[in-house]
Write an enzyme that holds these catalytic residues in place. Structure first.
Site, mmCIF file in Angstrom:
data_model
loop_
_atom_site.group_PDB
_atom_site.id
_atom_site.type_symbol
_atom_site.label_atom_id
_atom_site.label_comp_id
_atom_site.label_asym_id
_atom_site.label_seq_id
_atom_site.Cartn_x
_atom_site.Cartn_y
_atom_site.Cartn_z
ATOM 1 N N ASP A 129 0.842 -1.200 0.000
ATOM 2 C CA ASP A 129 0.000 0.000 0.000
ATOM 3 C C ASP A 129 0.874 1.245 0.000
ATOM 4 O OD1 ASP A 129 -2.459 1.283 -0.092
ATOM 5 O OD2 ASP A 129 -2.622 1.419 2.084
ATOM 6 N N HIS A 136 -4.628 13.788 1.475
ATOM 7 C CA HIS A 136 -4.752 12.893 2.631
ATOM 8 C C HIS A 136 -3.485 12.964 3.487
ATOM 9 C CE1 HIS A 136 -5.589 9.292 5.031
ATOM 10 N NE2 HIS A 136 -4.384 8.851 4.711
ATOM 11 N N GLU A 201 -10.490 3.558 4.330
ATOM 12 C CA GLU A 201 -9.661 4.404 3.468
ATOM 13 C C GLU A 201 -10.056 4.155 2.021
ATOM 14 O OE1 GLU A 201 -5.466 3.840 4.361
ATOM 15 O OE2 GLU A 201 -5.610 5.292 6.008
ATOM 16 N N GLU A 203 -9.353 3.970 -1.657
ATOM 17 C CA GLU A 203 -8.148 3.837 -2.478
ATOM 18 C C GLU A 203 -8.475 3.134 -3.787
ATOM 19 O OE1 GLU A 203 -4.734 2.264 -0.507
ATOM 20 O OE2 GLU A 203 -5.312 3.030 1.470
ATOM 21 N N ASP A 235 -8.762 0.135 2.577
ATOM 22 C CA ASP A 235 -7.713 -0.228 3.537
ATOM 23 C C ASP A 235 -8.238 0.098 4.939
ATOM 24 O OD1 ASP A 235 -5.302 -0.726 4.825
ATOM 25 O OD2 ASP A 235 -4.443 1.216 4.279
ATOM 26 N N ARG A 239 -7.417 3.342 13.889
ATOM 27 C CA ARG A 239 -6.553 4.508 14.133
ATOM 28 C C ARG A 239 -5.907 4.499 15.505
ATOM 29 N NH1 ARG A 239 -5.705 5.629 8.995
ATOM 30 N NH2 ARG A 239 -7.610 6.209 7.882
ATOM 31 N N GLN A 242 -3.127 2.013 15.373
ATOM 32 C CA GLN A 242 -2.107 2.595 14.494
ATOM 33 C C GLN A 242 -1.265 3.646 15.232
ATOM 34 O OE1 GLN A 242 -3.879 4.315 10.985
ATOM 35 N NE2 GLN A 242 -1.935 4.998 10.113
ATOM 36 N N LYS A 255 -3.720 -2.322 10.275
ATOM 37 C CA LYS A 255 -4.200 -2.340 8.899
ATOM 38 C C LYS A 255 -4.241 -3.737 8.272
ATOM 39 C CE LYS A 255 -2.939 2.407 7.700
ATOM 40 N NZ LYS A 255 -3.969 2.820 6.736
ATOM 41 N N THR A 259 -8.654 -6.225 4.291
ATOM 42 C CA THR A 259 -8.659 -5.233 3.202
ATOM 43 C C THR A 259 -9.731 -5.679 2.222
ATOM 44 O OG1 THR A 259 -6.276 -4.888 3.449
ATOM 45 C CG2 THR A 259 -7.278 -4.123 1.386
ATOM 46 N N GLU A 376 -10.065 12.095 8.566
ATOM 47 C CA GLU A 376 -10.029 13.461 8.047
ATOM 48 C C GLU A 376 -11.377 14.163 8.210
ATOM 49 O OE1 GLU A 376 -7.796 13.416 4.024
ATOM 50 O OE2 GLU A 376 -8.282 11.347 4.529
HETATM 51 MN MN MN Z 1 -3.941 2.932 3.063
#
Ligand code: MN
Length: 429
Positions: A129, A136, A201, A203, A235, A239, A242, A255, A259, A376
């Site tokens: 990834d 972002h 996420e 993507e 993804d 948080r 993370q 993560k 997926t 975000e």
């Molecule tokens: Mn990602």
């Protein structure tokens, strides 16, 4: 890169009525996947309108180089062919599905998509990834470093990390909320338990086509020959896990628990009409180093793709409410092109293989309505989103269903889509 041909002709229609005007799968798309018809085993197929054509039954009608590769339960060998073979297959499929003379032969091989199970289209050897969505990266960086959101390497090197191929699942497979170590800023020590800050996420995924030998990098001018197609990729990210684990080696258990990808490979050939120039870099940014610069890639390296994320909470679904958009934005918000991502990945001699999956990183627009993660949108959880039924979300709750969609659009061409990339969150075990 392959050219515009009759398969992109906006006037071309299919004898399968549902294909004509279909938002995702008109005859101009012809994405490849692996599916199981009701009570049958997995096999290759192509999506056409509301139907799936069983490719294992049409091998004899296709060019010999591809015809004998359509019997297994993965598309890896097909992905490993030169692009010219995929182009020949696409032209023949387009002919078979547009000319009514083939209707009686093919009709027994069509299945209603809603009655089929979609699988991963390939055995994914490796999944990587990246982090090329510059808005972002800036938005997330600001939460940690308000004055200096982008680290000094960002505009020189496409940042990435190695993900986990074993936990990639197709759209529709539920996601279990992960347990892990979390430590809130006001806690002295971490505790182990369900993530309290589960996020998505938005993507795009790259399906690697032909691979490269170990020790043999892929020149930027040849990168397009190694990209077979694209998908949507979510993804999922915890948080809180993370934030506690990511230093100094980057994302790990935050993560790799799941997926989700859209199950259809939208081929590089189908997307040719939707190529755009890579947006020029802001004044003062460094040019790409020579190994990442190719004039043709700069002219055609971006895509006219509109991206959307929707949410449907458990309550919304039980009350029959329609999903609500959380964001809409454009795939042009990538600081590096797909070719630059691929070339950088192989630049040290790392060997890519057919069926490898590469994520772009979260794609956020510069505007507030186009942010590709709840991290975000809610500004790190401080500004929860209000949904029309009065529910609020700073991060995802159990029962939430998140759906990503993408639509390729260009004047004078029929729009094509990627199909849904969707999953429901289940409680932690
Ligand atoms: Mn990602």
């Amino acid at each position: 890169m392959s050219a515009i041909d009759e398969t992109h002709d906006p006037a071309r229609t299919s004898w399968i009525d549902s294909a004509n005007g279909h938002p995702d799968f008109p005859i101009q798309n012809l994405p490849l996947g692996i599916f199981s018809p009701p009570a049958h085993h997995a096999r290759p197929g192509v999506a056409i309108g509301d139907m799936i054509l069983d490719l294992s039954g049409v091998g004899a009608l296709l060019p010999p180089a591809v015809g004998h590769l359509l019997t297994g339960t993965t598309l890896n060998r097909l992905l490993g062919l030169p692009a010219a073979d995929r182009v020949a297959m696409r032209r023949r499929l387009s002919e078979l599905l547009s000319d009514p003379a083939h209707r009686s032969t093919l009709e027994p091989l069509l299945h209603r998509a809603e009655e089929c199970i979609l699988h991963l289209p390939a055995a994914i050897g490796d999944y990587t990834d990246f982090y090329v969505g510059i808005h972002h990266a800036t938005n997330v960086g600001k939460q940690f470093r308000p004055d200096n959101p982008l680290l000094p390497n960002y505009k020189y090197v496409p940042i990435g990390y190695h993900g986990r191929a074993s936990s990639v699942r197709p759209s529709g497979v539920a996601v279990m909320r992960p347990n892990g170590q979390r430590k809130a800023p006001d806690e002295d020590v971490p505790s182990f338990g369900p993530s309290r800050r589960l996020d998505y996420e938005l993507e795009l995924g790259i399906w690697v086509g032909q691979g490269n030998e170990l020790g043999h990098p892929i020149p930027i001018g040849e990168a397009h020959r190694h990209i077979a197609g694209y998908c949507l990729l979510n993804d999922w990210s915890a948080r809180d896990i993370q934030a506690w684990e990511y230093q100094p080696l980057g994302p790990f258990l935050a993560k790799n628990f799941h997926t989700t990808i859209s199950p259809w490979i939208v081929t590089a050939e189908a997307l040719v009409p939707f190529r755009l120039p890579q947006p020029s870099r802001p004044e003062g940014d460094p040019p790409p180093l020579p190994y990442l610069f190719d004039a043709s890639d700069q002219r055609r390296g971006a895509f006219a793709l509109e991206l959307e994320v929707c949410i449907a909470t458990a309550r919304m679904r039980s009350e029959g409410d329609a999903p609500v958009p959380l964001s809409r934005g454009s795939a042009t918000n990538m600081y590096w092109t797909m070719a630059q991502i691929l070339t950088h990945h192989a630049s040290n001699g790392c060997n890519l293989q057919p069926g490898d999956l590469i994520g772009t990183g979260t794609i956020s627009a510069a505007e507030a309505g186009g942010l590709g993660s709840l991290l975000e949108i809610s500004q790190g959880g401080k500004m929860p989103v209000s949904l029309p039924n009065g529910e609020t979300r700073a991060f995802l709750a159990d029962g939430d269903e998140v759906t990503l969609r993408a639509s390729a659009r260009a004047a004078d061409y029929v729009p094509i889509g990627f199909g849904a990339c969707s999953a429901v969150i289940l409680p932690a075990p």
